[in-house]
Design a protein around this motif. Sequence first.
Motif, mmCIF file in Angstrom:
data_model
loop_
_atom_site.group_PDB
_atom_site.id
_atom_site.type_symbol
_atom_site.label_atom_id
_atom_site.label_comp_id
_atom_site.label_asym_id
_atom_site.label_seq_id
_atom_site.Cartn_x
_atom_site.Cartn_y
_atom_site.Cartn_z
ATOM 1 N N LEU A 180 37.837 45.708 33.975
ATOM 2 C CA LEU A 180 36.615 45.099 34.495
ATOM 3 C C LEU A 180 35.926 44.275 33.416
ATOM 4 N N ASP A 181 35.912 44.777 32.179
ATOM 5 C CA ASP A 181 35.323 43.995 31.085
ATOM 6 C C ASP A 181 36.050 42.667 30.921
ATOM 7 N N LEU A 182 37.372 42.699 31.016
ATOM 8 C CA LEU A 182 38.142 41.468 30.892
ATOM 9 C C LEU A 182 37.854 40.521 32.049
ATOM 10 N N ALA A 183 37.728 41.068 33.254
ATOM 11 C CA ALA A 183 37.408 40.238 34.417
ATOM 12 C C ALA A 183 36.039 39.586 34.259
ATOM 13 N N ILE A 184 35.063 40.326 33.715
ATOM 14 C CA ILE A 184 33.734 39.767 33.509
ATOM 15 C C ILE A 184 33.769 38.645 32.477
ATOM 16 N N GLU A 185 34.580 38.802 31.431
ATOM 17 C CA GLU A 185 34.721 37.733 30.433
ATOM 18 C C GLU A 185 35.242 36.454 31.075
ATOM 19 N N LYS A 186 36.272 36.585 31.897
ATOM 20 C CA LYS A 186 36.836 35.405 32.559
ATOM 21 C C LYS A 186 35.839 34.802 33.542
ATOM 22 N N ALA A 187 35.065 35.655 34.203
ATOM 23 C CA ALA A 187 34.049 35.144 35.124
ATOM 24 C C ALA A 187 32.968 34.376 34.366
ATOM 25 N N GLU A 188 32.602 34.852 33.175
ATOM 26 C CA GLU A 188 31.597 34.147 32.376
ATOM 27 C C GLU A 188 32.097 32.766 31.963
ATOM 28 N N GLU A 189 33.381 32.649 31.677
ATOM 29 C CA GLU A 189 33.937 31.339 31.341
ATOM 30 C C GLU A 189 33.836 30.386 32.529
ATOM 31 N N ILE A 190 34.084 30.911 33.724
ATOM 32 C CA ILE A 190 33.970 30.073 34.923
ATOM 33 C C ILE A 190 32.525 29.635 35.127
ATOM 34 N N ILE A 191 31.584 30.564 34.902
ATOM 35 C CA ILE A 191 30.167 30.227 35.062
ATOM 36 C C ILE A 191 29.739 29.187 34.038
ATOM 37 N N ASP A 192 30.207 29.327 32.794
ATOM 38 C CA ASP A 192 29.839 28.362 31.760
ATOM 39 C C ASP A 192 30.359 26.959 32.081
ATOM 40 N N GLY A 193 31.424 26.864 32.877
ATOM 41 C CA GLY A 193 31.994 25.571 33.209
ATOM 42 C C GLY A 193 31.397 24.925 34.441
#
Length: 642
Positions: free
Chosen positions: A117-130
């Motif tokens: 879940l932590d890894l999924a949240i990291e990837k989601a944050e990258e999508i949000i930043d873009g």
Amino acid sequence: MNALSSIGFANLAAGALAALAVPIIVFYFLKLRRPKAEVPSLALWRRVVNDKRVNSPFQKFRRNLLLLLQLLLLLALMLAAMQPFLNAGSGRAEYRVLLIDTSASMAAIDATGQSRLDLAIEKAEEIIDGLLPGQQLAIVGFDRHARTMQEFTDNQNLLEPALKRLVTKDVESDLGDALRLAGALARTATVSEAILLTDGNLPPAEDVDLAFPVNYQRLPAAGDNVGVVALNARRSGTGGAQDAGWDLFVKLAASTPTGAVVELYGDDGPDGGQPLATESVGFSRADDSPRLVFEVSGDGPREVTVKVVAEGRDSLPADDAAALILPPPRPLTAFCPTSQSVFRKALTLDPGAVTLFPRPDDSGPPRYDLAFIDQPDSEENPAPDASVRVFVGIVPKDLQGLLETKVGYADVVDWRQTAPVLEHVQLREVQITEEPIYLEQPSGEPADASDLEQLGYEVLIDARTGPLMLRRREGSRVDYHLLFDPATSTLPYRVAFPILVQNLIREATRAASLSEVRAIKTGTLPPVDLGDPAREATVAGPDGSRTLNADGGGMLTAVPAETAGLYTVSAGGEEVASFTAGLLSPLETSLVGVEELEFNEVQVSVAGEEVVTDRPLWHWLAAGAFVLLLAEWWVFHRRPVV
């Protein structure tokens, strides 16, 4: 998705800032005001004339570093305001739904200590930043139920806190529920795609129709795992015999070939006690499911815990232990009227296992484990309440328009030998002097078994003209209907009769959890009979307490238990029931990620690359403008004053 291909601008209107270059240049056309000074020689006049020539309009721009730096600073600020980005070739999706798995397996931890879940949240944050202006994202978290964490927005101050609210639950996932919720969001906006962040440990969702493409982003596996997937206990004696012990059955599963040690603990549990027994097991391959048996004495602990300790690293702690509450031994309580002497005689074959009512000096408990009834159930004369009830020689009230019994001869033509009550019961050549008959309906056709099934009845024993035995389940209670009186047949003189009664005793004992108990899976607690539709109950569990009401039948049902641990149900200040929910789905323990998702006539494979988003460049340009500002400041202050 395509590779990065070109540069675009999200705010072309900001290019109008280039007009600010005009006033900057105009300032350099203004003449300088110099102070008057007396000089001792005219030799300096030549320098003054040359200085005036330099101040002419076109000579002023020569070797003027400050003007160049200011124009570059304006260019950088203008480009930053235009919000340039590197186009990822994704077509500038306006609305996307981010689906994030929060099931039990997403709590699996890799070698670095990071959960899925932590890894999924990291990837989601990258999508949000873009995200760029005009692009909006909705976030949906799902396990056994889906929930909207954030509706469509481009506000990062709303999206990023929504990710922080995601937590794993000790249950399996339901991708179908998540996609149906995403479909509901798609009714408010045109969704271009759904991005699925998961470890791939998903059950099939073949009944789901996709309304938009699904970008299946499978996270890398966390590592090896071993867990308990089944735990049940069976009493080694008969019924609720006081001296009967327990046989404890344990089933394990692993994600890879490995070894483990299984430990059995008593009432003190793994935290405060020594193991009662230990046993080593090995998994020659990942799909092995070793089964172990432990013996627990009748006067032993009331609660047992099984803990598995892997030889190597274990990724998922939630399935390492399972607990089971063993009920205290007691005789089965049975009600049987004195008019049913054949049943009373069969029930007293083992007096230590069954306490028979009614008694002259005892009216009996409010609820029995087993009851035999030979009077119609009515408001004036309600039938005794019991987990298992057997109605003898009575056609149920709601079937009286479909069936009737009359004096005649009925022979058994078929019976469901797989039903627990009819196991090892041989009914051939049993003579019955009461004949059940299907009645003619208004359509002109006689009723049949399908009419009974519509009312919730199952036919267990069939004669030529109608059913001889029916079964109907209502919540946790099961009712059997013998449409004939055994006393008017040869059944009591057959070996089948005591076997039939023993099967009823065994089923009632099992329903009362006196002979067999099973550890329950996380998700939903078993139904609890509160006895009164208006009664309130308090359910206390690992996640806190809640107050719930019984349904119309006095049952407390559908109580969520999404975290492993002990749950107690209390009503009126007294504990009614307790459960230990600790077993995960075997699919969660296996940590197996599927390569392809199956939907209705559609298959979605794992994406070949990660989600590629447009990369904004404005922050780099803003940083460049700041550097130019520092350079201008340095040049201006370094220039000598004459």
